[in-house]
Design a protein around this motif. Structure first.
Motif, short mmCIF file in Angstrom:
data_model
loop_
_atom_site.label_atom_id
_atom_site.label_comp_id
_atom_site.label_asym_id
_atom_site.label_seq_id
_atom_site.Cartn_x
_atom_site.Cartn_y
_atom_site.Cartn_z
N ASP A 25 99.45 5.15 30.13
CA ASP A 25 100.61 4.47 30.72
C ASP A 25 100.10 3.34 31.61
OD1 ASP A 25 102.63 6.21 29.66
OD2 ASP A 25 102.14 7.67 31.22
N LEU A 26 100.53 2.11 31.30
CA LEU A 26 100.21 0.98 32.18
C LEU A 26 101.30 -0.07 32.07
CD1 LEU A 26 99.12 -1.59 30.32
CD2 LEU A 26 97.00 -0.29 30.31
N GLU A 27 101.32 -0.98 33.05
CA GLU A 27 102.31 -2.05 33.09
C GLU A 27 101.66 -3.34 33.55
OE1 GLU A 27 105.70 -1.30 35.51
OE2 GLU A 27 106.41 0.40 34.32
N VAL A 28 102.16 -4.45 33.02
CA VAL A 28 101.79 -5.79 33.49
C VAL A 28 103.08 -6.56 33.70
CG1 VAL A 28 100.55 -7.92 33.00
CG2 VAL A 28 99.63 -5.74 32.17
N GLU A 29 103.28 -7.06 34.91
CA GLU A 29 104.47 -7.85 35.23
C GLU A 29 104.20 -9.33 34.97
OE1 GLU A 29 107.30 -6.61 36.20
OE2 GLU A 29 106.72 -4.54 36.63
N PRO A 30 105.24 -10.13 34.73
CA PRO A 30 105.04 -11.58 34.61
C PRO A 30 104.36 -12.14 35.86
CG PRO A 30 107.26 -10.97 33.93
CD PRO A 30 106.65 -9.74 34.54
N GLY A 31 103.38 -13.01 35.65
CA GLY A 31 102.66 -13.62 36.77
C GLY A 31 101.66 -12.71 37.45
N GLN A 32 101.39 -11.56 36.87
CA GLN A 32 100.49 -10.58 37.47
C GLN A 32 99.18 -10.51 36.69
OE1 GLN A 32 101.57 -6.34 37.08
NE2 GLN A 32 101.30 -6.14 39.29
N ARG A 144 98.66 -22.77 25.16
CA ARG A 144 99.92 -22.48 24.46
C ARG A 144 100.96 -21.89 25.40
NH1 ARG A 144 97.98 -18.25 21.32
NH2 ARG A 144 100.15 -17.86 20.78
N ARG A 145 100.61 -21.78 26.68
CA ARG A 145 101.49 -21.15 27.68
C ARG A 145 102.00 -19.79 27.22
NH1 ARG A 145 103.69 -23.60 32.25
NH2 ARG A 145 102.95 -25.73 32.61
N PRO A 146 101.10 -18.86 26.94
CA PRO A 146 101.54 -17.54 26.50
C PRO A 146 102.24 -16.80 27.63
CG PRO A 146 99.22 -17.47 27.02
CD PRO A 146 99.64 -18.92 27.12
N ARG A 147 103.14 -15.90 27.26
CA ARG A 147 103.73 -15.06 28.31
C ARG A 147 102.84 -13.88 28.63
NH1 ARG A 147 108.86 -11.67 25.86
NH2 ARG A 147 108.06 -11.26 23.77
N LEU A 148 101.91 -13.56 27.70
CA LEU A 148 100.98 -12.45 27.91
C LEU A 148 99.61 -12.83 27.39
CD1 LEU A 148 100.27 -9.47 28.56
CD2 LEU A 148 101.11 -8.88 26.28
N LEU A 149 98.59 -12.66 28.23
CA LEU A 149 97.19 -12.89 27.84
C LEU A 149 96.45 -11.57 27.92
CD1 LEU A 149 94.67 -14.71 27.25
CD2 LEU A 149 94.40 -14.87 29.74
N LEU A 150 95.80 -11.19 26.81
CA LEU A 150 94.87 -10.08 26.79
C LEU A 150 93.47 -10.67 26.68
CD1 LEU A 150 96.65 -7.80 24.13
CD2 LEU A 150 96.93 -7.75 26.62
N LEU A 167 87.56 -16.75 35.73
CA LEU A 167 88.52 -15.86 36.40
C LEU A 167 89.50 -16.66 37.27
CD1 LEU A 167 86.21 -12.86 37.43
CD2 LEU A 167 87.75 -13.04 35.46
N GLY A 168 89.01 -17.75 37.85
CA GLY A 168 89.90 -18.60 38.63
C GLY A 168 90.98 -19.23 37.77
N ALA A 169 90.63 -19.63 36.55
CA ALA A 169 91.61 -20.21 35.64
C ALA A 169 92.65 -19.18 35.23
CB ALA A 169 90.91 -20.78 34.41
N VAL A 170 92.22 -17.94 35.03
CA VAL A 170 93.15 -16.86 34.71
C VAL A 170 94.13 -16.66 35.86
CG1 VAL A 170 93.30 -14.36 34.37
CG2 VAL A 170 91.65 -15.69 33.07
N ARG A 171 93.61 -16.63 37.08
CA ARG A 171 94.46 -16.45 38.25
C ARG A 171 95.46 -17.60 38.37
NH1 ARG A 171 96.56 -12.58 40.94
NH2 ARG A 171 98.33 -13.82 40.22
N ASP A 172 95.00 -18.82 38.13
CA ASP A 172 95.88 -19.99 38.21
C ASP A 172 97.00 -19.91 37.17
OD1 ASP A 172 94.36 -21.01 40.26
OD2 ASP A 172 93.26 -22.44 39.00
N ALA A 173 96.66 -19.49 35.95
CA ALA A 173 97.67 -19.40 34.89
C ALA A 173 98.74 -18.38 35.25
CB ALA A 173 97.00 -19.03 33.56
N ALA A 174 98.33 -17.28 35.84
CA ALA A 174 99.30 -16.27 36.25
C ALA A 174 100.18 -16.79 37.38
CB ALA A 174 98.57 -15.00 36.70
N ARG A 175 99.57 -17.40 38.38
CA ARG A 175 100.32 -17.85 39.56
C ARG A 175 101.22 -19.04 39.24
NH1 ARG A 175 96.30 -18.34 42.67
NH2 ARG A 175 95.83 -20.50 42.12
N GLU A 176 100.71 -20.01 38.49
CA GLU A 176 101.43 -21.27 38.30
C GLU A 176 102.32 -21.28 37.06
OE1 GLU A 176 98.41 -24.24 38.28
OE2 GLU A 176 97.65 -23.68 40.28
#
Length: 238
Positions: A25-32, A144-150, A167-176
């Motif tokens: 069981d796990l969850e990922v929220e938008p922008g997280q 491609r502005r995905p809503r979910l990145l794995l 990792l910084g780019a990943v954080r930026d994509a989630a935040r921005e």
């Protein structure tokens, strides 16, 4: 708002009766940004393959955007999922610009995340450094502005400075951009610096879970779980 990704009692395996991942069981929220940690053999990559639609579950369910799905990877990709595997997927005979175009991403979006690639656009993928290849891979996915990145092991074999950049780019994509991210990563301390939530797997099950702030306070336990997993893997079988 529904989680962009959710699993309910997800069980996955490669052989009948031998599950590798059990009741997950796990969850990922938008922008997280959510980190999935654990020693080799814990079931992290198997989990990612099931979430991407590459490996069918034995039981349980995967929900994307609140809707249960059994669709294969190419369908999930059209629905807004991007999957970066541990093997770099750069097309070595094409230029960096052609790689971005083939990936169906917006070049301006990709370069906004990795402006250092702009001077490398005319170079073939095979002539890029390992770090540049991984930047290109991630830029192609996020462009491609995905809503979910794995993302499975972005940092494998790369210098610490490049790891920090990725990792910084990943954080930026989630935040921005509001992208939900599930990240498998071996650089525990680095990923705890950019993640919002953390799951630690061991033997196919969740051994620990909590916010990144909580997990930073339990870094010793997390690292001990890696050592325990390595010891188990090295132990002689009887």
């Amino acid at each position: 708002m529904s989680p962009v990704l959710e699993t309910r009692a997800l069980t996955v395996g490669y052989q009948p009766g031998l599950p590798v991942v059990k009741e997950l069981d796990l969850e990922v929220e938008p922008g997280q940004v959510v980190a999935l940690l654990g020693p080799n053999g814990a079931g992290k990559t198997t989990t990612m393959l099931a979430l991407a639609g590459v490996l069918p579950p034995v039981s349980g369910s995967v929900l994307i955007g609140g809707e249960e799905t059994t669709a294969p990877l190419h369908v999930r990709a059209r629905q807004g999922l991007a999957f970066v595997t541990e093997e770099r997927s750069v097309l070595m005979g094409l230029t960096a610009a052609e790689n971005l175009r083939v990936g169906g991403c917006d070049q301006a979006e990709a370069l906004a995340l990795f402006p250092e690639l702009e001077k490398r656009l005319d170079l073939r993928g095979g002539l890029l450094s390992g770090g540049e290849q991984q930047m290109l891979t991630l830029a192609r996915a996020l462009g491609r502005r995905p809503r979910l990145l794995l993302a499975d092991e972005l940092s494998m074999g790369l210098a610490p400075m490049i790891v920090t950049r990725l990792l910084g780019a990943v954080r930026d994509a989630a935040r921005e951009r509001g992208t939900g991210v599930l990240l498998v990563e071996q650089h525990v301390r680095k990923v705890l610096g950019i993640a919002d939530h953390v799951y630690v797997m061991r033997r196919g099950e969740i051994a620990m879970a909590g916010t990144a702030a909580e997990m930073r306070g339990r870094i010793g336990e997390i690292e001990d779980s890696y050592l325990a997993g390595a010891a188990q893997a090295d132990a002689p079988r009887r």
